[in-house]
Write a protein that holds these residues in place. Structure first.
Motif, PDB file in Angstrom:
ATOM      1  N   THR A 285      -3.701   7.777   0.695  1.00  0.00           N
ATOM      2  CA  THR A 285      -4.576   8.708   1.382  1.00  0.00           C
ATOM      3  C   THR A 285      -3.642   9.533   2.096  1.00  0.00           C
ATOM      4  N   GLY A 286      -2.369   9.453   2.342  1.00  0.00           N
ATOM      5  CA  GLY A 286      -1.582  10.333   2.985  1.00  0.00           C
ATOM      6  C   GLY A 286      -1.270   9.813   4.257  1.00  0.00           C
ATOM      7  N   ALA A 287      -1.561   8.469   4.635  1.00  0.00           N
ATOM      8  CA  ALA A 287      -1.348   8.059   5.868  1.00  0.00           C
ATOM      9  C   ALA A 287       0.244   7.480   5.928  1.00  0.00           C
ATOM     10  N   VAL A 288       0.839   7.586   7.149  1.00  0.00           N
ATOM     11  CA  VAL A 288       2.151   7.170   7.317  1.00  0.00           C
ATOM     12  C   VAL A 288       2.278   5.749   7.652  1.00  0.00           C
TER      13      VAL A 288
ATOM     14  N   ASN B  58       0.744  -1.157  -0.205  1.00  0.00           N
ATOM     15  CA  ASN B  58      -0.110   0.013  -0.069  1.00  0.00           C
ATOM     16  C   ASN B  58       0.891   1.312  -0.052  1.00  0.00           C
ATOM     17  N   VAL B  59       2.284   1.028   0.118  1.00  0.00           N
ATOM     18  CA  VAL B  59       3.044   2.369   0.076  1.00  0.00           C
ATOM     19  C   VAL B  59       2.957   2.904  -1.374  1.00  0.00           C
ATOM     20  N   ALA B  60       2.382   4.280  -1.495  1.00  0.00           N
ATOM     21  CA  ALA B  60       2.112   4.709  -2.833  1.00  0.00           C
ATOM     22  C   ALA B  60       3.131   5.455  -3.077  1.00  0.00           C
ATOM     23  N   ARG B  61       3.861   6.517  -2.070  1.00  0.00           N
ATOM     24  CA  ARG B  61       4.981   7.276  -2.494  1.00  0.00           C
ATOM     25  C   ARG B  61       5.742   7.298  -1.241  1.00  0.00           C
TER      26      ARG B  61
END
Length: 530
Positions: free
Chosen positions: A175-178, A76-79
């Motif tokens: 979604t910007g979650a760490v 799920n790591v997008a960036r």
């Protein structure tokens, strides 16, 4: 067992030591006896922060960690994005404020206890013979010395600016979650270098030299020194471990002691000698020559480190010169040739993939430096003089061999790193005697030619010139001097990035990163003699 170490960069370098010495000199019917004994004991503590890699494109740097981040923190790591260290990704950092660049640096901590005891006994005698006068000195020197050493280095991620802040490279979801972090509180890799060892050495040397005045104007001098060393030491090997923190990659390649202790010993020796001759044709012209042999044995560090390269460097130097002197005017012209054989051109450079100095390229072969130096002084009028020196040389590698399969042909014949072929200076001076005061106004123009940061001469450091000036005033017992250096803020690099450049340079034809010249600066000195 996991151990932590608390250090403070503000402590910098601290040296604490005790030193005591006793000298004795006496004459006995023309025999001059000199005896000296001294001892030193101390502790050195060192905290510093070094740049390691050259500045890197922030996007490319982050992309290099994306696969590892997805493996560690999930698909799920997008960036990956940058944030100020310790904010858990909340305070975003934009690399575009620093031309889109980031870089890694290294906190280096070192502790060492050291000691040395040395003694020297010599006898000097001057005597006449049927062919000239001899001034002979013979002596014996001995020393005992040693040190303990603990080094721990840690890699950090920083921004590219003065007084840089540490950064975190954070893994975000769509979604910007760490989801995790490549770094941890600015740490890119924990304890990437770990060294510990202890060594003791004994050395004894015999030396002799003679200055022989054969006839008026003809002098020969010769000297020899032979040294014997005994090294013994221990070193603690390390291995790579993962400390198991699932929230970060910073602990995945931590160095740790294996528990093994290596007992290492070495007994090197070296003999150095020199022979010179000087002949003055008359009061104005003369000639001179010298041959010197240099041997540098391996140092104590070879028995306190792991897999050290053991090479005794040898060099032979030849000098021939002419000199002319007319009162305060003089001119010296010296031709020189130095050959190093064997010469150790091996380097252990920083590897950005591991954070360790484990990129080794063992080149053993020869190096030579041949050239001409001209030094002179002219005083056309009583209150003005011009001094200067110019050196042209050709420093190059030759006949290098590599035992690990690397091709040395790309290095043979190349210019030795950080050595210029052409450099020199001019020093005008105006001196005035004002009775009780003496005033001097002086200048200095210096130039240094092109040099290279790497073995292969791929990245050059351009030549540069600087101008300085100053004045001094002697007034009775007072001396006042003001000096300005680099008055026109000339730009230049004295060296590149010594931790990475030796192999591949900087990827550019000219260096873009390194140790710069000091800008315009001034010094004021006031002293009084009693």
């Amino acid at each position: 067992a996991l151990q932590s170490m608390q250090r403070d960069l503000a402590n910098g370098r601290h040296m604490r030591f005790f030193n005591a010495a006793v000298d004795y000199e006496a004459d006995f019917n023309g025999w001059h006896v000199s005896a000296k004994v001294g001892g030193t004991k101390g502790k050195s503590s060192f905290d510093a922060f070094y740049s390691t890699t050259n500045p890197a494109d922030a996007t490319t740097f982050a992309a290099g960690y994306l696969t590892a981040a997805r493996t560690a923190f999930g698909p799920n790591v997008a960036r990956l994005g940058y944030a100020l260290a310790g904010t858990n990704g909340a305070t975003v950092y934009d690399p575009s404020t620093a031309l889109g660049l980031v870089m890694s640096g290294q906190y280096r901590a070192s502790e060492s206890d050291f000691y040395s005891v040395q003694g020297d006994l010599s006898v000097t005698r001057k005597f006449e013979t049927g062919i000239g006068t001899h001034d002979v000195r013979v002596g014996l020197y001995g020393s005992f010395y040693g040190n303990t050493l603990l080094q721990a280095y840690q890699d950090m991620l920083i921004e590219v600016r003065s007084q840089p802040r540490t950064l975190d490279l954070v893994a975000y979801s769509s979604t910007g979650a760490v989801l995790g972090s490549v770094t941890q509180n600015g740490v890119l890799r924990y304890t990437t270098t770990l060294n510990q060892g202890q060594g003791d050495a004994q050395m004894i040397a015999f030396y002799a030299n003679d200055t022989w005045d054969i006839t008026r104007g003809l002098r020969v001098d010769a000297g020899i020194r032979t040294e014997r060393y005994g090294y013994k030491g221990i070193a603690l090997p390390t291995t790579q471990v993962n400390l198991g923190d699932a929230t970060t990659l910073a602990d995945d390649t931590t160095r740790a002691f294996t528990g093994q202790v290596l007992d290492q010993r070495l007994n090197p020796k070296a003999t150095n000698w020199t022979v010179g001759v000087n002949y003055d044709l008359n009061g104005h012209f003369g000639a001179y020559g010298r041959i010197s042999n240099l041997e540098v044995p391996p140092q104590l560090g070879v028995v306190t480190g792991i897999n050290a390269t053991i090479v005794k460097t040898k060099a032979r130097q030849y000098e021939v010169g002419l000199k002319a002197s007319f009162g305060p005017n003089y001119l010296y012209a010296t031709g020189f040739y130095t050959k190093f054989n064997p010469f150790n051109a091996s380097f252990a450079a920083f590897n950005p993939l591991t954070g360790r100095n484990d990129q080794t390229l063992p080149f053993i072969g020869e190096a030579s430096v041949k050239g001409v130096e001209v030094d002179g002084r002219v005083v056309p009028i009583r209150w003005f003089s011009l001094e200067g020196s110019v050196t042209w040389q050709n420093p190059e590698y030759a006949n290098l061999q590599n035992s690990s399969g690397a091709d040395p042909s790309a290095v043979n014949g190349k210019q030795i790193i950080r050595e210029a072929k052409f450099f020199g200076n001019l020093r005008p001076s105006f001196d005035f005697d004002l009775g009780a005061q003496k005033l001097s106004i002086f200048g200095r123009f210096e130039w240094v030619g092109r040099r290279y940061v790497d073995l292969f001469n791929r990245t050059a450091m351009p030549g540069y010139q600087t101008i300085g000036a100053g004045a001094s005033l002697d007034w009775g017992a007072w001396h006042v001097q003001v000096v300005g250096d680099n008055l026109f803020n000339a730009h230049g690099l004295t060296e590149g990035n010594t931790r990475t450049d030796q192999f591949a340079g900087q990827g550019t034809s000219e260096a873009i990163y390194g140790r710069p010249l000091f800008g315009r600066n001034f010094r004021l000195i006031v002293s009084r003699s009693w």
